[in-house]
Design an enzyme around this catalytic site. Structure first.
Site, PDB file in Angstrom:
ATOM      1  N   MET A  32       0.850  -1.192   0.000  1.00  0.00           N
ATOM      2  CA  MET A  32       0.000   0.000   0.000  1.00  0.00           C
ATOM      3  C   MET A  32       0.894   1.253   0.000  1.00  0.00           C
ATOM      4  SD  MET A  32      -3.396  -0.981   2.106  1.00  0.00           S
ATOM      5  CE  MET A  32      -2.765  -0.723   3.737  1.00  0.00           C
ATOM      6  N   HIS A  36       9.088   0.899   3.168  1.00  0.00           N
ATOM      7  CA  HIS A  36      10.072   0.952   4.260  1.00  0.00           C
ATOM      8  C   HIS A  36      10.932  -0.312   4.240  1.00  0.00           C
ATOM      9  CE1 HIS A  36       7.381  -1.871   6.145  1.00  0.00           C
ATOM     10  NE2 HIS A  36       6.398  -0.980   6.217  1.00  0.00           N
ATOM     11  N   HIS A  39       9.324  -3.622   3.408  1.00  0.00           N
ATOM     12  CA  HIS A  39       9.083  -3.842   1.975  1.00  0.00           C
ATOM     13  C   HIS A  39      10.403  -4.133   1.251  1.00  0.00           C
ATOM     14  CE1 HIS A  39       5.578  -1.087   2.987  1.00  0.00           C
ATOM     15  NE2 HIS A  39       4.992  -2.159   2.542  1.00  0.00           N
ATOM     16  N   GLY A 149       4.817 -10.336   4.108  1.00  0.00           N
ATOM     17  CA  GLY A 149       5.612 -10.329   5.333  1.00  0.00           C
ATOM     18  C   GLY A 149       4.959 -11.132   6.449  1.00  0.00           C
ATOM     19  N   LYS A 151       5.098 -10.357   9.441  1.00  0.00           N
ATOM     20  CA  LYS A 151       4.577  -9.451  10.462  1.00  0.00           C
ATOM     21  C   LYS A 151       3.051  -9.491  10.458  1.00  0.00           C
ATOM     22  CE  LYS A 151       3.954  -4.796  11.829  1.00  0.00           C
ATOM     23  NZ  LYS A 151       2.781  -4.381  11.056  1.00  0.00           N
ATOM     24  N   ASP A 152       2.468  -9.583   9.275  1.00  0.00           N
ATOM     25  CA  ASP A 152       1.014  -9.709   9.150  1.00  0.00           C
ATOM     26  C   ASP A 152       0.683 -11.191   9.004  1.00  0.00           C
ATOM     27  OD1 ASP A 152       0.412  -6.855   9.105  1.00  0.00           O
ATOM     28  OD2 ASP A 152       1.520  -6.864   7.226  1.00  0.00           O
ATOM     29  N   VAL A 178      10.960  -7.603   9.623  1.00  0.00           N
ATOM     30  CA  VAL A 178      12.152  -6.758   9.819  1.00  0.00           C
ATOM     31  C   VAL A 178      11.915  -5.918  11.064  1.00  0.00           C
ATOM     32  CG1 VAL A 178      13.565  -4.907   8.819  1.00  0.00           C
ATOM     33  CG2 VAL A 178      12.609  -6.690   7.342  1.00  0.00           C
ATOM     34  N   SER A 188       4.501   0.937   8.311  1.00  0.00           N
ATOM     35  CA  SER A 188       4.265   2.291   7.756  1.00  0.00           C
ATOM     36  C   SER A 188       3.684   3.211   8.819  1.00  0.00           C
ATOM     37  CB  SER A 188       3.267   2.213   6.600  1.00  0.00           C
ATOM     38  OG  SER A 188       3.720   1.314   5.639  1.00  0.00           O
ATOM     39  N   ARG A 189       2.993   2.643   9.792  1.00  0.00           N
ATOM     40  CA  ARG A 189       2.334   3.486  10.798  1.00  0.00           C
ATOM     41  C   ARG A 189       3.305   3.978  11.873  1.00  0.00           C
ATOM     42  NH1 ARG A 189      -2.115  -0.457   9.668  1.00  0.00           N
ATOM     43  NH2 ARG A 189      -3.837   0.747   8.814  1.00  0.00           N
TER      44      ARG A 189
END
Ligand code: PAF
Length: 283
Positions: A32, A36, A39, A149, A151-152, A178, A188-189
């Site tokens: 989206m 960073h 990504h 990722g 992370k999700d 990461v 991103s947040r």
């Protein structure tokens, strides 16, 4: 090939036709934007494995709830373009909302069961929005490999399950989370955290590590391992816990006793910012 920006479905299909007919591997990194280090690791892995690397940049309105941050979600097209150029991306697919959804979508992809826990109840409609846009991207780009990722982790499982249930001809590649040097998962947040909130943010990772440590010490009762993680989060009054769960890594269902690998996952709010993270723990 230098990085090219494509904004329409017809054009990206046209660009990929000759690549596909010459049997080259197309790799897709769906994003989206607001790119960073997380990504970057997806793109770097994809770059090694794909002949033609496509990064999609699309802030998907379907996956945001009415009270969520769709309009405030960071958009930085110029910086993203430079980022992709630096990483030798071949094509950026960055459609407008009207291109992806010219009419309100009456079709959606629902992956049941594995969205019942963790983020699912807190973000109604979110995973359906993600699965629907990813299914559309898979049909538009037709990649052989797509990168997501860890992370999700719940999103990753939803997509893996959608791919297997619908027999989609794409290999989903999971890429490790990461982290910043203090353990905070890159997101991103994070850029919206105030300096004080940023100092608090790594507490989520420390909480997950506390559960991991408990399991490493032989705790098999998930209630006890959760308690250790929650005790860490309680140390900071600015942190609001949304959930802290221990689930099976396949279907994301809560586990009571540890008999095999589990995923400990959490979501917290610090001020207006929601952070998620998880760890895979193999006892
Ligand atoms: O993880 C994300 O950035 C998004 O959920 C995704 C997979 C690009 C779908 O919009």
């Amino acid at each position: 090939m230098s990085t090219e920006l494509v904004q329409t479905i017809a054009e990206i299909r046209h660009r990929l036709e000759s690549i596909r007919s010459s049997h080259q591997i197309i790799g897709l990194v769906p994003t989206m934007g607001a790119l960073h280090a997380g990504h970057e690791s997806l793109i770097q892995q994809a770059r090694k494995e794909a002949d033609c690397l496509v990064v999609s940049i699309f802030v998907n309105p379907l996956q945001f709830g009415p009270k969520e941050d769709y309009t405030r979600y960071p958009r930085m097209p110029e910086a993203d373009l430079d980022f992709c150029r630096r990483l030798d991306v071949d094509l950026i697919f960055a459609p407008e909302v009207e291109e992806m959804y010219p009419t309100p979508s009456l079709t959606s992809v629902e992956v049941a069961r594995m969205t019942d826990h963790l983020c699912g109840p807190f973000r109604p409609g979110h995973f359906s929005g993600v699965a629907t846009v990813v299914a559309k991207l898979f049909h538009i780009i037709q990649p052989q490999r797509a990168y997501f990722g860890e992370k999700d982790a719940q999103q990753l499982r939803v997509i893996e399950r959608m791919v297997s249930d619908l027999n989609l001809a794409v290999t989903v590649v999971a890429v490790p989370t990461v982290r910043e040097s203090d353990g905070l998962a890159v997101s991103s947040r994070n850029q919206y955290l105030s300096p004080e909130e940023r100092r608090s943010a790594p507490i989520l990772y420390r909480a997950l590590q506390a559960a991991q440590q408990a399991i490493a010490e032989g705790v098999l009762d998930c209630g006890e391992a959760r308690k250790r993680a929650l005790a860490v989060l309680e140390q900071d009054q600015s942190v609001k816990v949304e959930y802290l769960e221990i689930v099976d890594p396949e279907e994301m269902q809560p586990v009571e006793q540890i008999t095999g690998p589990v995923r400990v996952a959490g979501a917290i709010r610090i001020g207006a910012i929601r952070l998620i993270d998880n760890l895979l723990i193999a006892p």
